[in-house]
Scaffold this motif. Structure first.
Motif, mmCIF file in Angstrom:
data_model
loop_
_atom_site.group_PDB
_atom_site.id
_atom_site.type_symbol
_atom_site.label_atom_id
_atom_site.label_comp_id
_atom_site.label_asym_id
_atom_site.label_seq_id
_atom_site.Cartn_x
_atom_site.Cartn_y
_atom_site.Cartn_z
ATOM 1 N N VAL A 236 -17.784 37.558 33.235
ATOM 2 C CA VAL A 236 -18.697 38.024 32.026
ATOM 3 C C VAL A 236 -20.013 37.790 32.212
ATOM 4 O O VAL A 236 -21.013 38.773 32.133
ATOM 5 N N ALA A 237 -20.148 36.459 32.739
ATOM 6 C CA ALA A 237 -21.548 35.888 32.991
ATOM 7 C C ALA A 237 -22.243 36.760 34.171
ATOM 8 O O ALA A 237 -23.662 36.887 34.006
ATOM 9 N N LYS A 238 -21.380 37.105 35.022
ATOM 10 C CA LYS A 238 -21.935 37.570 36.082
ATOM 11 C C LYS A 238 -22.380 39.200 36.023
ATOM 12 O O LYS A 238 -23.496 39.500 36.271
ATOM 13 N N LEU A 239 -21.728 39.658 35.046
ATOM 14 C CA LEU A 239 -21.983 41.043 34.553
ATOM 15 C C LEU A 239 -23.102 40.978 33.767
ATOM 16 O O LEU A 239 -24.057 42.011 34.215
ATOM 17 N N ALA A 240 -23.396 40.283 33.198
ATOM 18 C CA ALA A 240 -24.648 39.916 32.119
ATOM 19 C C ALA A 240 -25.829 40.004 33.186
ATOM 20 O O ALA A 240 -26.906 40.348 32.775
ATOM 21 N N ASP A 241 -25.602 38.954 34.131
ATOM 22 C CA ASP A 241 -26.864 38.732 35.175
ATOM 23 C C ASP A 241 -27.000 40.092 35.870
ATOM 24 O O ASP A 241 -28.070 40.462 36.001
ATOM 25 N N LEU A 242 -25.932 40.753 36.236
ATOM 26 C CA LEU A 242 -26.147 41.972 36.962
ATOM 27 C C LEU A 242 -26.812 43.127 36.210
ATOM 28 O O LEU A 242 -27.761 43.796 36.885
ATOM 29 N N TYR A 243 -26.377 43.339 35.029
ATOM 30 C CA TYR A 243 -27.048 44.335 34.373
ATOM 31 C C TYR A 243 -28.006 43.984 33.744
ATOM 32 O O TYR A 243 -28.690 44.599 32.696
ATOM 33 N N HIS A 244 -28.652 42.879 33.645
ATOM 34 C CA HIS A 244 -29.732 42.177 32.876
ATOM 35 C C HIS A 244 -29.596 42.361 31.429
ATOM 36 O O HIS A 244 -30.368 42.786 30.615
#
Length: 109
Positions: A88-96
């Motif tokens: 989820v943290a990676k998704l948050a970074d990916l999608y800003h």
């Protein structure tokens, strides 16, 4: 575990659906596969091996072994939770997405 994984994925899909990105279904599929791998690797055999001590022949050794099995399963839940938080943290970074994802230390039993 499957029910927990499914509910987590449904929540993520609902929360992220407004982003309207083309690769979101693929990212959610990756998370689902990761959680399934965790379940297959860590829970299947541990849960099959778990036998609650019963009857008049319960000994301290049997209770200790049962407790150890339960703690092992709970530890695997922590591993699955950590994997989900990382994804989820990676998704948050990916999608800003402006969110703060914090891993909290789980209670040690």
């Amino acid at each position: 575990m499957n029910n927990s994984s499914q509910k987590s994925l449904e929540y993520l899909q609902a929360a992220l659906s407004k982003l309207n990105t083309l690769d979101l279904p693929e990212k959610l599929k990756e998370i689902k596969e990761c959680l399934q791998l965790c379940a297959d690797r860590h829970f299947s055999q541990a849960c099959l091996d778990l036998k609650a001590p019963a009857g008049p022949d319960i000994t301290r050794a049997k209770l200790r072994a049962w407790r150890k099995q339960l703690l092992t399963i709970l530890g695997h839940y922590n591993k699955a939770y950590d994997a989900l938080v990382d994804k989820v943290a990676k998704l948050a970074d990916l999608y800003h997405i402006p969110v703060f994802v914090e891993k909290t230390e789980q209670h040690k039993f």
